[in-house]
Enzyme design. Structure first.
Site, PDB file in Angstrom:
ATOM      1  N   ARG A  57       1.032  10.390  -2.838  1.00 37.65           N
ATOM      2  CA  ARG A  57      -0.028   9.411  -3.090  1.00 37.65           C
ATOM      3  C   ARG A  57      -0.713   9.807  -4.386  1.00 37.65           C
ATOM      4  O   ARG A  57      -1.090  10.961  -4.589  1.00 37.65           O
ATOM      5  CB  ARG A  57      -1.051   9.387  -1.951  1.00 37.65           C
ATOM      6  CG  ARG A  57      -2.301   8.592  -2.352  1.00 37.65           C
ATOM      7  CD  ARG A  57      -3.207   8.313  -1.212  1.00 37.65           C
ATOM      8  NE  ARG A  57      -2.672   7.294  -0.337  1.00 37.65           N
ATOM      9  CZ  ARG A  57      -3.409   6.646   0.562  1.00 37.65           C
ATOM     10  NH1 ARG A  57      -4.689   6.919   0.708  1.00 37.65           N
ATOM     11  NH2 ARG A  57      -2.863   5.728   1.338  1.00 37.65           N
ATOM     12  N   ARG A  82      -5.754   8.260   7.378  1.00 38.70           N
ATOM     13  CA  ARG A  82      -4.667   7.715   8.188  1.00 38.70           C
ATOM     14  C   ARG A  82      -3.285   8.039   7.654  1.00 38.70           C
ATOM     15  O   ARG A  82      -2.427   8.543   8.356  1.00 38.70           O
ATOM     16  CB  ARG A  82      -4.762   6.183   8.244  1.00 38.70           C
ATOM     17  CG  ARG A  82      -5.467   5.614   9.399  1.00 38.70           C
ATOM     18  CD  ARG A  82      -5.967   4.237   8.996  1.00 38.70           C
ATOM     19  NE  ARG A  82      -6.929   4.415   7.903  1.00 38.70           N
ATOM     20  CZ  ARG A  82      -8.206   4.629   8.116  1.00 38.70           C
ATOM     21  NH1 ARG A  82      -8.694   4.604   9.312  1.00 38.70           N
ATOM     22  NH2 ARG A  82      -9.034   4.857   7.108  1.00 38.70           N
ATOM     23  N   THR A  83      -3.059   7.689   6.389  1.00 36.90           N
ATOM     24  CA  THR A  83      -1.704   7.792   5.859  1.00 36.90           C
ATOM     25  C   THR A  83      -1.237   9.246   5.865  1.00 36.90           C
ATOM     26  O   THR A  83      -0.105   9.550   6.217  1.00 36.90           O
ATOM     27  CB  THR A  83      -1.652   7.195   4.441  1.00 36.90           C
ATOM     28  OG1 THR A  83      -2.176   5.869   4.500  1.00 36.90           O
ATOM     29  CG2 THR A  83      -0.240   7.146   3.905  1.00 36.90           C
ATOM     30  N   HIS A  99       1.815  -0.014  -1.490  1.00 40.37           N
ATOM     31  CA  HIS A  99       1.679   0.903  -0.355  1.00 40.37           C
ATOM     32  C   HIS A  99       2.705   0.458   0.681  1.00 40.37           C
ATOM     33  O   HIS A  99       2.362  -0.134   1.711  1.00 40.37           O
ATOM     34  CB  HIS A  99       0.255   0.799   0.195  1.00 40.37           C
ATOM     35  CG  HIS A  99      -0.128   1.868   1.163  1.00 40.37           C
ATOM     36  ND1 HIS A  99       0.765   2.778   1.677  1.00 40.37           N
ATOM     37  CD2 HIS A  99      -1.334   2.177   1.712  1.00 40.37           C
ATOM     38  CE1 HIS A  99       0.117   3.589   2.500  1.00 40.37           C
ATOM     39  NE2 HIS A  99      -1.152   3.247   2.542  1.00 40.37           N
ATOM     40  N   LYS A 146      -5.220  23.682 -13.597  1.00 41.92           N
ATOM     41  CA  LYS A 146      -5.007  24.390 -14.869  1.00 41.92           C
ATOM     42  C   LYS A 146      -4.319  23.494 -15.892  1.00 41.92           C
ATOM     43  O   LYS A 146      -3.878  23.963 -16.932  1.00 41.92           O
ATOM     44  CB  LYS A 146      -4.167  25.646 -14.628  1.00 41.92           C
ATOM     45  CG  LYS A 146      -4.811  26.625 -13.652  1.00 41.92           C
ATOM     46  CD  LYS A 146      -3.883  27.809 -13.395  1.00 41.92           C
ATOM     47  CE  LYS A 146      -4.412  28.663 -12.252  1.00 41.92           C
ATOM     48  NZ  LYS A 146      -3.407  29.624 -11.778  1.00 41.92           N
TER      49      LYS A 146
HETATM   50  C1  NCD Z   1      -5.430   1.824   2.340  1.00 42.46           C
HETATM   51  C2  NCD Z   1      -5.103   2.596   1.111  1.00 42.46           C
HETATM   52  O1  NCD Z   1      -5.479   3.755   0.943  1.00 42.46           O
HETATM   53  O2  NCD Z   1      -4.414   1.992   0.311  1.00 42.46           O
HETATM   54  N1  NCD Z   1      -5.656   2.572   3.463  1.00 42.46           N
HETATM   55  C3  NCD Z   1      -4.566   3.014   4.143  1.00 42.46           C
HETATM   56  O3  NCD Z   1      -3.673   3.633   3.606  1.00 42.46           O
HETATM   57  N2  NCD Z   1      -4.508   2.715   5.458  1.00 42.46           N
HETATM   58  C4  NCD Z   1      -6.382   0.747   2.142  1.00 42.46           C
HETATM   59  C5  NCD Z   1      -7.726   1.066   1.578  1.00 42.46           C
HETATM   60  O4  NCD Z   1      -7.966   2.090   0.976  1.00 42.46           O
HETATM   61  O5  NCD Z   1      -8.567   0.180   1.717  1.00 42.46           O
END
Ligand code: NCD
Length: 297
Positions: A95, A45-46, A123, A73
């Site tokens: 991320r 999703r993100t 997040h 590396k």
């Molecule tokens: C979340 C995440 O990756 O922090 N998902 C997201 O970004 N929608 C929550 C999760 O991993 O449960």
């Protein structure tokens, strides 16, 4: 973030939301800007949401995949990103599995850094899109009671929601087994309960979190079945409340575990609306970071 800042982001996101319903979903707002998506951790999703937000605003995009890069590396995060920055980019969406990774980059780089999730820490854009969705349904956040349900200890979504919702004047009730709720978290101004049937009647919204099985040590609860019996959100449980409760989940869901399919797919669920709003919200954040001056067309 302060209340005013959150409010500005949510208001800006609301004006971008309409672009997503146009036949041609593209505005020139970020033309000439280059955004690098740096995802060191799995994401559906993100990642797609940020990428679509960037495309909708006509940015140039680079998707960086650590598994096929010099990270293999042994290059450090800072070196990798400094090299990317030397190629004259404007923003980095990152991320990473280490808490603080985005903050570290923001300290050493001139480019704008967006945190798309740093380990078990925060997040922010997820919490903002959750707040956008709640505000859309209730017209406000102030005074609402929001239940964050489940694995609070390992959830970056929970931490960002707590900070954001408190700033906006909402009441936050955390509910889960004692082994999945950090001790003394009440100091953040939240309530804690270990009885879901006591929380449901008091809540306007339940934001149900995924059991982060990949981050947990064993022995935090006896079995998945027991977890479901005590904390799983089911229709039977929700029917005990006198008023309907708005159902949210950041995804990915463990259906049949923290949430039943009937609840996830019910008319009170806004889980897919959260996903749609996520694009508008990320467009707003990118726009504001880029200077936010050019008119939205
Ligand atoms: C979340 C995440 O990756 O922090 N998902 C997201 O970004 N929608 C929550 C999760 O991993 O449960």
């Amino acid at each position: 973030m302060e209340k005013e800042e959150i409010q500005l982001i949510l208001d800006t996101a609301r004006s971008f939301r309409e672009i997503l319903d146009r036949p041609i979903k593209r505005v020139p707002t970020l033309q000439g800007k280059t955004v690098v998506n740096l995802f060191y951790e799995p994401s559906t999703r993100t990642r797609i949401s940020f990428e679509l937000a960037e495309k909708r605003m006509s940015a140039d995009i680079i998707n960086f995949t650590p598994s096929t890069s010099s990270v293999k590396k042994g290059e450090s995060l800072i070196d990798t990103v400094k090299n990317i920055e030397a190629m004259k980019i404007d923003m980095v969406v990152v991320r990473h599995s280490s808490p603080g990774a985005a903050h570290l980059l923001a300290r050493v780089m001139d480019a704008n850094i967006l945190n798309a999730g740093d380990g078990g820490h925060e997040h922010p854009t997820q919490a903002l899109l959750d707040m956008m969705t709640i505000r859309e349904k209730f017209g406000r956040l102030d005074g609402l009671a929001i239940g964050l349900i489940g694995d609070i200890s390992h959830s970056r979504v929970a931490m960002s929601n707590i900070f954001g919702l408190k700033a906006m004047g909402a009441r936050v009730i955390l509910c889960g087994p004692p082994t999945l709720i950090p001790r003394e978290i009440e100091r953040l101004g939240v309530e804690v309960s270990h009885h879901i049937d006591e929380v449901i009647p008091r809540a306007d919204v339940l934001n149900i979190l995924r059991l982060q099985l990949e981050r947990q040590k064993s022995g935090l609860f006896p079995s998945l079945r027991e977890y479901h019996n005590y904390f799983g959100i089911t229709r039977e449980r929700l029917e005990q409340a006198s008023k309907p409760v708005l159902i949210m989940h950041p995804g990915p869901m463990n259906r049949g575990l923290e949430i039943s399919s009937q609840v996830a797919d019910s008319e009170h669920s806004v889980i897919l609306e959260q996903v749609t709003n996520g694009i508008a919200l990320r467009m707003a954040v990118l726009y504001l970071l880029a200077g936010g001056k050019s008119e939205i067309r």
